[in-house]
Design an enzyme around this catalytic site. Sequence first.
Site, mmCIF file in Angstrom:
data_model
loop_
_atom_site.group_PDB
_atom_site.id
_atom_site.type_symbol
_atom_site.label_atom_id
_atom_site.label_comp_id
_atom_site.label_asym_id
_atom_site.label_seq_id
_atom_site.Cartn_x
_atom_site.Cartn_y
_atom_site.Cartn_z
ATOM 1 N N PRO A 1 0.894 -1.198 0.075
ATOM 2 C CG PRO A 1 0.077 -1.444 2.159
ATOM 3 C CD PRO A 1 1.339 -1.927 1.736
ATOM 4 C CD GLU A 2 3.534 2.730 -4.284
ATOM 5 O OE1 GLU A 2 4.001 4.226 -4.422
ATOM 6 O OE2 GLU A 2 3.816 2.108 -4.798
#
Length: 284
Positions: free
Chosen positions: A2-3
């Site tokens: 996850p960014e």
Amino acid sequence: MPELPEVETIRRSLLSIIGRRIEAVEVVEPRLRRRVAENFASQLVGRLIEGIERRGKYLLFHLSGVLPEEERANRRPFAGGESLLVHLGMSGALLLQSAGTPRQLHDHVRIRLSGDVQLMYNDPRRFGLLRVGHTAEFVELGNVGPDPLAETFSAADLAALVRGRKKPVKNLLMDQRALGGIGNIYANEILFRAGIRPGRQARRLTRAEIRRLLGATRAVLRSAVRHGGSSISDYRDGSGRRGYFQLRLRVYGRAGEPCLRCRTAIRRTVHAGRSSFYCPKCQR
DNA sequence: CGCACCCCCTGCCGGC
DNA sequence: TGCCGGCAGGGGGTGC
């Protein structure tokens, strides 16, 4: 995994738990990146979730105080309060489930909420982080720079970040102290859109390139949020939904394949130990 | 300061 | 079919 776009999508998918009370907390596997504290559960039980905020790749679940009602009414939420800090590492997920949903492989922490729901923290690689404390005192948040999507973040701010930096511009984009939230996928995509090679020295960027870089950063991140993030292998939001931005990736993971603009073969190199992908013709 | 290199951990994929 | 190496969205630490 996850960014910024994925974390933001997860945040939005969990907004329905605001106002719910934490009824019980079960830590099945405390061995994450940092061991989950012994008193983790007791710090949470009985408190209300008052808001969910994202800072870079971190999520903050703001908690009500454990104060008498009349005092609580006078306190501004978020101001000097406590919160649950969550970082999802590479493979973490926060799943909103009906209470009593059976545990699955790599379900490590279960937070049961009022209204017969539960928040499940699942993380195969266990690189994530969960801790409770005073929001202002989390050392982790001291390493999180400005949000590139914030209206207040300007080309002048980006120019200031670039100034004097000898390191590759891609490393700068991924440096969480410089900018909060950009990881390897989006750094590659942003640089393709801006027409700048990942290895370019940050301080060598022209004013025009800095403006292009800011524009590309905003466009790529906004578009990724709009499409629910990128589900490369197993990313899911709080409702278990996949993202669709992986279908719009232009360079990430496409080494050897033709550039979607000019058909030149995409190259792969390594910066700061992470794979970089770029078109040698479109990016200079 | 910048970077190369290590670690943490599990899963998956390709090659043999 | 199975085994092995390499790689993966994260961050942190060390040593040069």
